[in-house]
Design a protein around this motif. Structure first.
Motif, PDB file in Angstrom:
ATOM      1  N   ARG A  12       0.841  -1.205   0.000  1.00 12.09           N
ATOM      2  CA  ARG A  12       0.000   0.000   0.000  1.00 12.09           C
ATOM      3  C   ARG A  12       0.870   1.247   0.000  1.00 12.09           C
ATOM      4  O   ARG A  12       0.601   2.202  -0.726  1.00 12.09           O
ATOM      5  N   ARG A  13       1.943   1.253   0.768  1.00  9.64           N
ATOM      6  CA  ARG A  13       2.849   2.415   0.774  1.00  9.64           C
ATOM      7  C   ARG A  13       3.483   2.599  -0.605  1.00  9.64           C
ATOM      8  O   ARG A  13       3.625   3.722  -1.087  1.00  9.64           O
ATOM      9  N   ALA A  14       3.859   1.495  -1.251  1.00  8.75           N
ATOM     10  CA  ALA A  14       4.442   1.579  -2.600  1.00  8.75           C
ATOM     11  C   ALA A  14       3.423   2.158  -3.584  1.00  8.75           C
ATOM     12  O   ALA A  14       3.772   2.957  -4.458  1.00  8.75           O
ATOM     13  N   GLN A  15       2.164   1.757  -3.453  1.00  8.56           N
ATOM     14  CA  GLN A  15       1.094   2.295  -4.296  1.00  8.56           C
ATOM     15  C   GLN A  15       0.965   3.810  -4.083  1.00  8.56           C
ATOM     16  O   GLN A  15       0.822   4.581  -5.046  1.00  8.56           O
ATOM     17  N   ILE A  16       1.040   4.241  -2.845  1.00  7.90           N
ATOM     18  CA  ILE A  16       0.921   5.670  -2.521  1.00  7.90           C
ATOM     19  C   ILE A  16       2.133   6.432  -3.058  1.00  7.90           C
ATOM     20  O   ILE A  16       1.990   7.514  -3.645  1.00  7.90           O
ATOM     21  N   ARG A  17       3.339   5.880  -2.883  1.00  8.34           N
ATOM     22  CA  ARG A  17       4.541   6.562  -3.393  1.00  8.34           C
ATOM     23  C   ARG A  17       4.502   6.706  -4.911  1.00  8.34           C
ATOM     24  O   ARG A  17       4.860   7.752  -5.456  1.00  8.34           O
ATOM     25  N   ALA A  18       4.044   5.665  -5.599  1.00 14.84           N
ATOM     26  CA  ALA A  18       3.949   5.732  -7.066  1.00 14.84           C
ATOM     27  C   ALA A  18       2.945   6.804  -7.482  1.00 14.84           C
ATOM     28  O   ALA A  18       3.187   7.564  -8.430  1.00 14.84           O
ATOM     29  N   ALA A  19       1.828   6.876  -6.777  1.00 19.79           N
ATOM     30  CA  ALA A  19       0.819   7.900  -7.080  1.00 19.79           C
ATOM     31  C   ALA A  19       1.364   9.296  -6.797  1.00 19.79           C
ATOM     32  O   ALA A  19       1.129  10.235  -7.573  1.00 19.79           O
ATOM     33  N   SER A  33      -1.157  18.334  -4.523  1.00 21.34           N
ATOM     34  CA  SER A  33      -1.720  18.265  -3.169  1.00 21.34           C
ATOM     35  C   SER A  33      -1.981  16.806  -2.808  1.00 21.34           C
ATOM     36  O   SER A  33      -1.925  15.918  -3.666  1.00 21.34           O
ATOM     37  N   ILE A  34      -2.292  16.594  -1.566  1.00 18.00           N
ATOM     38  CA  ILE A  34      -2.665  15.243  -1.139  1.00 18.00           C
ATOM     39  C   ILE A  34      -3.907  14.797  -1.900  1.00 18.00           C
ATOM     40  O   ILE A  34      -4.046  13.620  -2.238  1.00 18.00           O
ATOM     41  N   SER A  35      -4.803  15.736  -2.243  1.00 14.09           N
ATOM     42  CA  SER A  35      -5.985  15.396  -3.048  1.00 14.09           C
ATOM     43  C   SER A  35      -5.580  14.828  -4.403  1.00 14.09           C
ATOM     44  O   SER A  35      -6.229  13.912  -4.913  1.00 14.09           O
ATOM     45  N   ASP A  36      -4.512  15.362  -4.979  1.00 14.37           N
ATOM     46  CA  ASP A  36      -4.015  14.830  -6.247  1.00 14.37           C
ATOM     47  C   ASP A  36      -3.469  13.409  -6.067  1.00 14.37           C
ATOM     48  O   ASP A  36      -3.657  12.551  -6.928  1.00 14.37           O
ATOM     49  N   VAL A  37      -2.802  13.173  -4.955  1.00 14.85           N
ATOM     50  CA  VAL A  37      -2.290  11.830  -4.662  1.00 14.85           C
ATOM     51  C   VAL A  37      -3.456  10.868  -4.463  1.00 14.85           C
ATOM     52  O   VAL A  37      -3.425   9.732  -4.939  1.00 14.85           O
ATOM     53  N   VAL A  38      -4.503  11.346  -3.781  1.00 14.44           N
ATOM     54  CA  VAL A  38      -5.715  10.538  -3.595  1.00 14.44           C
ATOM     55  C   VAL A  38      -6.289  10.166  -4.953  1.00 14.44           C
ATOM     56  O   VAL A  38      -6.607   8.998  -5.222  1.00 14.44           O
ATOM     57  N   ALA A  39      -6.411  11.148  -5.846  1.00 12.60           N
ATOM     58  CA  ALA A  39      -6.967  10.890  -7.181  1.00 12.60           C
ATOM     59  C   ALA A  39      -6.099   9.924  -7.971  1.00 12.60           C
ATOM     60  O   ALA A  39      -6.610   9.027  -8.649  1.00 12.60           O
ATOM     61  N   GLU A  40      -4.778  10.089  -7.891  1.00 11.15           N
ATOM     62  CA  GLU A  40      -3.863   9.204  -8.620  1.00 11.15           C
ATOM     63  C   GLU A  40      -3.878   7.773  -8.076  1.00 11.15           C
ATOM     64  O   GLU A  40      -3.732   6.825  -8.823  1.00 11.15           O
ATOM     65  N   SER A  41      -4.049   7.649  -6.768  1.00 12.87           N
ATOM     66  CA  SER A  41      -3.948   6.329  -6.136  1.00 12.87           C
ATOM     67  C   SER A  41      -5.258   5.571  -6.099  1.00 12.87           C
ATOM     68  O   SER A  41      -5.271   4.347  -6.000  1.00 12.87           O
ATOM     69  N   GLY A  42      -6.385   6.307  -6.123  1.00 14.48           N
ATOM     70  CA  GLY A  42      -7.682   5.660  -5.958  1.00 14.48           C
ATOM     71  C   GLY A  42      -7.985   5.313  -4.509  1.00 14.48           C
ATOM     72  O   GLY A  42      -8.970   4.632  -4.214  1.00 14.48           O
ATOM     73  N   LEU A  58       5.776  12.432   2.355  1.00 16.85           N
ATOM     74  CA  LEU A  58       5.577  11.632   1.152  1.00 16.85           C
ATOM     75  C   LEU A  58       6.696  11.914   0.140  1.00 16.85           C
ATOM     76  O   LEU A  58       7.236  10.989  -0.471  1.00 16.85           O
ATOM     77  N   PHE A  59       7.074  13.175   0.001  1.00 20.60           N
ATOM     78  CA  PHE A  59       8.192  13.515  -0.878  1.00 20.60           C
ATOM     79  C   PHE A  59       9.468  12.817  -0.419  1.00 20.60           C
ATOM     80  O   PHE A  59      10.210  12.261  -1.214  1.00 20.60           O
TER      81      PHE A  59
END
Length: 197
Positions: A12-19, A33-42, A58-59
């Motif tokens: 799950r962390r790898a999925q978040i880092r990729a997003a 933003s974190i919202s963009d990461v949310v959108a990218e990750s699903g 996250l960075f």
């Protein structure tokens, strides 16, 4: 309720880092933003914050992962017992960053941001220390196998060449991000002409 394994958490962390890397690459660090990461990750924002405290954390995780890949690639290049040469190390470094960071603009933005944001500055410093360690080990191994080009020993030779290697890597990434007509192959060809071989 089933227990969540560490392997599942790391996936799950790898999925978040990729997003996050996709979001940072698409919008730049400041605008993403974190919202963009949310959108990218699903995933939900709660799922993101369950693993990372915020965008800076996250960075840091993304930067460490990208660097870890380079370290693995450099180690693998010497897997046959022959340490990679300085130009081979530079090629691995720039090639991997090119694959991971698309056009590299996000990296240039982060370097600029690190001059005014103390938290980003600390993250960049940490990543650069790790990168120096990876490059130093690779250079020491190569110079150790080539005493003819290291009259003062492999440690001294590696220390002397390290800032040049960092500068060549940064120069490649900055020019690639900023110049429309940048030719990476010619850059590496020129670097090969000045690095010890």
């Amino acid at each position: 309720m089933p227990r969540v394994t560490e392997a599942h958490r790391e996936a799950r962390r790898a999925q978040i880092r990729a997003a996050a890397l996709r979001a940072f690459s698409a919008k730049g660090y400041q605008r993403a933003s974190i919202s963009d990461v949310v959108a990218e990750s699903g995933l939900s924002a709660g799922a993101i914050y369950g693993h990372y405290d915020g965008k800076q954390a996250l960075f840091a995780a993304v930067a460490e992962e990208v660097l870890s890949r380079r370290s693995t690639e450099i180690d693998a290049a010497g897997g046959d017992g022959v340490p990679p040469s300085p130009i081979e190390v530079l090629t691995i470094l720039t090639g991997g960053m090119t694959r991971d960071l698309e056009d590299g603009k996000v990296l240039v933005q982060l370097w600029a941001e690190s001059t005014v944001d103390p938290v980003i500055h600390d993250v960049v410093q940490h990543v650069v220390v790790d990168l120096r360690n990876v490059l130093t080990a690779a250079l020491q191994a190569w110079f150790g196998a080539r005493p003819d080009v290291a009259p003062d020993g492999p440690d001294a030779a590696a220390r002397l060449l390290l800032p040049v290697m960092l500068g060549l890597g940064q120069g490649f990434l900055v020019q690639r991000a900023l110049l429309d007509d940048f030719d990476g192959a010619r850059y590496l060809e020129a670097a090969a002409a000045v690095l010890p071989s």
